[in-house]
Design a protein around this motif. Structure first.
Motif, PDB file in Angstrom:
ATOM      1  N   THR A  70     -62.523  40.868 113.660  1.00  0.00           N
ATOM      2  CA  THR A  70     -62.414  39.544 113.055  1.00  0.00           C
ATOM      3  C   THR A  70     -61.605  38.653 113.987  1.00  0.00           C
ATOM      4  N   VAL A  71     -62.173  37.530 114.353  1.00  0.00           N
ATOM      5  CA  VAL A  71     -61.508  36.581 115.239  1.00  0.00           C
ATOM      6  C   VAL A  71     -61.075  35.383 114.401  1.00  0.00           C
ATOM      7  N   LYS A  72     -59.786  35.070 114.476  1.00  0.00           N
ATOM      8  CA  LYS A  72     -59.241  33.907 113.771  1.00  0.00           C
ATOM      9  C   LYS A  72     -58.765  32.915 114.820  1.00  0.00           C
ATOM     10  N   ILE A  73     -59.393  31.750 114.839  1.00  0.00           N
ATOM     11  CA  ILE A  73     -59.087  30.715 115.827  1.00  0.00           C
ATOM     12  C   ILE A  73     -58.417  29.549 115.113  1.00  0.00           C
ATOM     13  N   HIS A  74     -57.252  29.160 115.633  1.00  0.00           N
ATOM     14  CA  HIS A  74     -56.532  28.013 115.076  1.00  0.00           C
ATOM     15  C   HIS A  74     -56.508  26.899 116.118  1.00  0.00           C
ATOM     16  N   VAL A  75     -57.121  25.785 115.782  1.00  0.00           N
ATOM     17  CA  VAL A  75     -57.124  24.592 116.642  1.00  0.00           C
ATOM     18  C   VAL A  75     -56.164  23.598 115.993  1.00  0.00           C
ATOM     19  N   PRO A  76     -55.047  23.287 116.675  1.00  0.00           N
ATOM     20  CA  PRO A  76     -54.017  22.465 116.037  1.00  0.00           C
ATOM     21  C   PRO A  76     -54.297  20.959 116.050  1.00  0.00           C
ATOM     22  N   HIS A  77     -55.558  20.588 116.145  1.00  0.00           N
ATOM     23  CA  HIS A  77     -55.925  19.168 116.185  1.00  0.00           C
ATOM     24  C   HIS A  77     -56.929  18.891 115.074  1.00  0.00           C
ATOM     25  N   ASP A  78     -56.935  17.674 114.604  1.00  0.00           N
ATOM     26  CA  ASP A  78     -57.935  17.240 113.638  1.00  0.00           C
ATOM     27  C   ASP A  78     -59.095  16.657 114.432  1.00  0.00           C
ATOM     28  N   LEU A  79     -60.169  17.411 114.554  1.00  0.00           N
ATOM     29  CA  LEU A  79     -61.313  16.994 115.356  1.00  0.00           C
ATOM     30  C   LEU A  79     -62.397  16.390 114.476  1.00  0.00           C
ATOM     31  N   SER A  80     -63.288  15.675 115.113  1.00  0.00           N
ATOM     32  CA  SER A  80     -64.423  15.098 114.391  1.00  0.00           C
ATOM     33  C   SER A  80     -65.351  16.239 113.956  1.00  0.00           C
ATOM     34  N   PRO A  81     -66.144  16.008 112.926  1.00  0.00           N
ATOM     35  CA  PRO A  81     -67.098  17.047 112.500  1.00  0.00           C
ATOM     36  C   PRO A  81     -68.033  17.479 113.636  1.00  0.00           C
ATOM     37  N   GLU A  82     -68.418  16.541 114.489  1.00  0.00           N
ATOM     38  CA  GLU A  82     -69.306  16.868 115.608  1.00  0.00           C
ATOM     39  C   GLU A  82     -68.633  17.824 116.592  1.00  0.00           C
ATOM     40  N   ASN A  83     -67.357  17.576 116.905  1.00  0.00           N
ATOM     41  CA  ASN A  83     -66.648  18.441 117.845  1.00  0.00           C
ATOM     42  C   ASN A  83     -66.331  19.802 117.235  1.00  0.00           C
ATOM     43  N   LYS A  84     -66.046  19.828 115.938  1.00  0.00           N
ATOM     44  CA  LYS A  84     -65.846  21.111 115.257  1.00  0.00           C
ATOM     45  C   LYS A  84     -67.126  21.938 115.351  1.00  0.00           C
ATOM     46  N   GLU A  85     -68.252  21.298 115.099  1.00  0.00           N
ATOM     47  CA  GLU A  85     -69.539  21.991 115.155  1.00  0.00           C
ATOM     48  C   GLU A  85     -69.815  22.519 116.563  1.00  0.00           C
ATOM     49  N   LYS A  86     -69.491  21.733 117.577  1.00  0.00           N
ATOM     50  CA  LYS A  86     -69.700  22.174 118.961  1.00  0.00           C
ATOM     51  C   LYS A  86     -68.875  23.420 119.274  1.00  0.00           C
ATOM     52  N   LEU A  87     -67.604  23.429 118.861  1.00  0.00           N
ATOM     53  CA  LEU A  87     -66.739  24.582 119.141  1.00  0.00           C
ATOM     54  C   LEU A  87     -67.190  25.811 118.357  1.00  0.00           C
ATOM     55  N   GLU A  88     -67.581  25.616 117.111  1.00  0.00           N
ATOM     56  CA  GLU A  88     -68.054  26.743 116.315  1.00  0.00           C
ATOM     57  C   GLU A  88     -69.350  27.309 116.893  1.00  0.00           C
ATOM     58  N   ARG A  89     -70.242  26.449 117.316  1.00  0.00           N
ATOM     59  CA  ARG A  89     -71.500  26.901 117.925  1.00  0.00           C
ATOM     60  C   ARG A  89     -71.225  27.669 119.216  1.00  0.00           C
ATOM     61  N   ALA A  90     -70.273  27.181 120.015  1.00  0.00           N
ATOM     62  CA  ALA A  90     -69.912  27.876 121.260  1.00  0.00           C
ATOM     63  C   ALA A  90     -69.373  29.276 120.964  1.00  0.00           C
ATOM     64  N   ALA A  91     -68.567  29.411 119.925  1.00  0.00           N
ATOM     65  CA  ALA A  91     -68.007  30.723 119.569  1.00  0.00           C
ATOM     66  C   ALA A  91     -69.101  31.690 119.130  1.00  0.00           C
ATOM     67  N   HIS A  92     -70.036  31.216 118.333  1.00  0.00           N
ATOM     68  CA  HIS A  92     -71.072  32.088 117.792  1.00  0.00           C
ATOM     69  C   HIS A  92     -72.178  32.413 118.794  1.00  0.00           C
TER      70      HIS A  92
END
Length: 70
Positions: free
Chosen positions: A27-49
């Protein structure tokens, strides 16, 4: 061009109980300490998966990825 300074990741390994002992889940738990736009959140999540390392693990290993933001 997404600010991920200060981002941390924690990996929790769980082993099977029955022999032969093998990794059951990572289980990987990633904490990003910034409030990102929904588009950037989606990009990072897609990159992880779609990460090549994530895709290289045996299909029997459960690999949930959890994000927390802000």
């Amino acid at each position: 061009n997404i600010d991920i300074v200060g981002t941390t990741a924690k990996v929790e390994k769980e082993m099977t109980v029955a022999p032969p002992r093998r990794i059951q889940s990572l289980t990987v738990k990633i904490h990003v300490p910034h409030d990102l736009s929904p588009e950037n959140k989606e990009k990072l999540e897609r990159a992880a998966h779609t990460c090549p390392v994530h895709k290289s693990l045996h299909p029997d290993i459960q690999t949930p990825i959890e994000f927390t933001w802000g």
